[in-house]
Scaffold this active site. Structure first.
Site, PDB file in Angstrom:
ATOM      1  N   ARG A  88       0.818  -1.211   0.000  1.00  0.00           N
ATOM      2  CA  ARG A  88       0.000   0.000   0.000  1.00  0.00           C
ATOM      3  C   ARG A  88       0.857   1.270   0.000  1.00  0.00           C
ATOM      4  NH1 ARG A  88      -4.302  -0.259  -2.286  1.00  0.00           N
ATOM      5  NH2 ARG A  88      -4.797   1.769  -1.371  1.00  0.00           N
ATOM      6  N   SER A 111       6.062   5.754  10.990  1.00  0.00           N
ATOM      7  CA  SER A 111       4.906   5.147  10.334  1.00  0.00           C
ATOM      8  C   SER A 111       3.832   6.209  10.155  1.00  0.00           C
ATOM      9  CB  SER A 111       4.364   4.010  11.201  1.00  0.00           C
ATOM     10  OG  SER A 111       3.890   4.539  12.436  1.00  0.00           O
ATOM     11  N   CYS A 112       2.725   5.823   9.537  1.00  0.00           N
ATOM     12  CA  CYS A 112       1.620   6.775   9.373  1.00  0.00           C
ATOM     13  C   CYS A 112       1.093   7.234  10.726  1.00  0.00           C
ATOM     14  CB  CYS A 112       0.509   6.154   8.541  1.00  0.00           C
ATOM     15  SG  CYS A 112      -0.301   4.719   9.296  1.00  0.00           S
ATOM     16  N   THR A 113       1.038   6.320  11.709  1.00  0.00           N
ATOM     17  CA  THR A 113       0.485   6.691  13.010  1.00  0.00           C
ATOM     18  C   THR A 113       1.426   7.600  13.796  1.00  0.00           C
ATOM     19  OG1 THR A 113       1.295   4.579  13.899  1.00  0.00           O
ATOM     20  CG2 THR A 113      -1.011   4.687  13.245  1.00  0.00           C
TER      21      THR A 113
END
Length: 329
Positions: A10, A148-150
Site C-alpha cells: 500500500r 509510520s503513518c500513526t
C-alpha cells in the site's frame, strides 16, 4: 535524485502515485517486489481507494513505462541482491515491512545506494525523524526512519502541545483494516487477527507509544497506545487524551493555540470545523487534521480527535523527504 522502492504494498504504490501527481515520477528509477510484473502493473493502474491512475502503464522487457519514463523492475527477495548500484540509485525507500532491522538495511548500502529510508519506526539503533517534530535534526545518516503513518499522524500534535507541558498521553488509533488482517475468519498467529476484518472492530496492541517516547523522552513511561481496527479500507481517527501540567483555561483557548501551530506547520497539520467523516479525509496530504468540534478541556486533561489518511498523508511525507535529500545532494 534517483529513487528506488523496495516493496510495492500500500505505501509503495501510494508513494508511486504521489510522485506521479507531483510530476516527479522521473526520480523513480528502480522498483523491486517479488510479485509478477503483470500484477504490479495492474495494481499500480487500478486502486479501490484511489481509483484509476489516469495514465497507461506499459510493460517493457526490463520493467515498466509510464508516459515515456522507463522504470526498471526486479523481483529479488533479499536487499543485497537488488542492483541499486548498477542503476545509480541514490536513495532506496524500504517499504516491505519485512526488512526493518539495521543489519538488513545495511544490505541496501552494500548493494550500491547512498542511503536507505525506512517506512516504519524500526529499532532504537535507527535514527527517527518526523516532519513537524525533529526533521531539522537530520545528520545525513545513511540509514534512518521517517516513522509510520500513526507516528506522523500523532507526533506533531504532541509537539504542538509542548507549551502546556504534557505529562501523559493515552491514544486509541481507530484505524482502517490492513493487509495483515483476514477478510474471513482464518488462522493468524495473533488471535484477534484471525477474525474477519470487514465484520468486526478489532482492538490490537501497537508500538506507537515506544516511538513517541523516543521523540519525547520527557514523557517516557507516560504514553500508552492501542489501535482499534474498523471495517473501512482507508482512514484513521486517533483519539488522544493528554494530561497537562499547565492546561489552557478553556477549549476555545486550546483551539486558538492549535490554529497558531497550524500556521507554523501548514503542510503537516490543520484544524477543521467541518463535520467530516472518515471518507472525507481520503487523499488529504496533511499528516493530521484536528477535528475542532471535539477539542475538549476538562481540568488538566484535554481530549483531541485527529483524522488522517494513513496512506496518502504518509506518502506525502516520503515525497517531502525525497525533496529534502535532493537539496542536500
Amino acid at each position: 535524485m534517483k529513487l528506488g522502492i523496495n516493496g510495492m504494498g500500500r505505501i509503495g504504490r501510494t508513494f508511486f502515485r504521489v510522485l506521479w501527481q507531483n510530476k516527479a515520477l522521473e526520480q523513480l528509477k528502480v522498483i523491486n517486489d517479488i510479485m509478477p510484473k503483470t500484477h504490479l502493473i495492474y495494481l499500480l493502474q487500478y486502486d479501490t481507494v484511489r481509483g484509476n491512475l489516469g495514465v497507461k502503464i506499459n510493460e517493457t522487457a526490463g520493467g515498466i513505462e509510464v508516459n515515456g519514463h522507463t522504470i526498471e523492475v526486479h523481483q529479488h527477495d533479499r536487499p543485497e541482491n537488488i542492483p541499486w548500484g548498477k542503476a545509480q540509485v541514490d536513495t532506496v525507500v524500504e517499504a516491505t515491512g519485512i526488512f526493518t532491522k539495521k543489519a538488513d538495511l545495511e544490505a541496501h548500502l552494500r548493494a550500491g545506494v547512498k542511503r536507505c529510508l525506512l517506512t516504519t519506526s524500526g529499532g532504537t539503533d535507527i535514527p527517527l525523524y518526523i516532519e513537524g517534530v525533529n526533521e531539522a535534526d537530520y545528520q545525513k545518516e545513511k540509514i534512518f526512519s521517517i516513522g509510520s503513518c500513526t507516528v506522523n499522524g500523532t507526533a506533531p500534535l504532541v509537539k504542538a502541545l509542548q507549551d502546556f507541558s504534557p505529562r501523559s498521553l493515552y491514544v486509541n488509533v481507530i484505524h482502517a483494516y490492513s493487509s495483515r488482517q483476514n477478510i474471513l475468519d482464518s488462522y493468524y498467529p495473533e488471535l484477534r487477527r484471525t477474525r474477519a476484518a470487514a465484520d468486526n472492530i478489532i482492538p490490537l496492541h501497537i508500538n506507537l507509544d515506544l516511538s513517541l517516547q523516543r521523540l519525547f523522552p520527557g514523557m517516557k513511561d507516560h504514553i500508552s497506545s492501542i489501535t482499534s481496527r474498523v471495517p473501512v479500507p482507508c482512514g484513521v481517527l486517533a483519539d488522544m487524551t493528554f494530561m497537562l501540567a499547565t492546561p489552557p483555561a478553556s477549549s476555545a483557548q486550546m483551539v486558538e493555540h492549535l490554529k497558531q501551530k497550524q500556521q507554523q506547520m501548514a503542510r503537516i497539520m490543520q484544524v477543521t470545523h467541518d463535520p467530516i467523516v472518515s471518507s472525507d479525509i481520503i487523499n488529504d496530504p496533511h499528516s493530521l487534521t484536528i477535528d475542532g468540534e471535539f477539542v475538549q478541556v476538562m481540568d488538566n486533561h484535554v481530549k483531541l480527535m485527529v483524522w488522517f489518511d494513513n496512506e496518502w498523508g504518509f506518502s506525502n511525507r516520503l515525497y517531502d523527504w525525497s525533496n529534502r535529500l535532493n537539496n542536500i545532494e
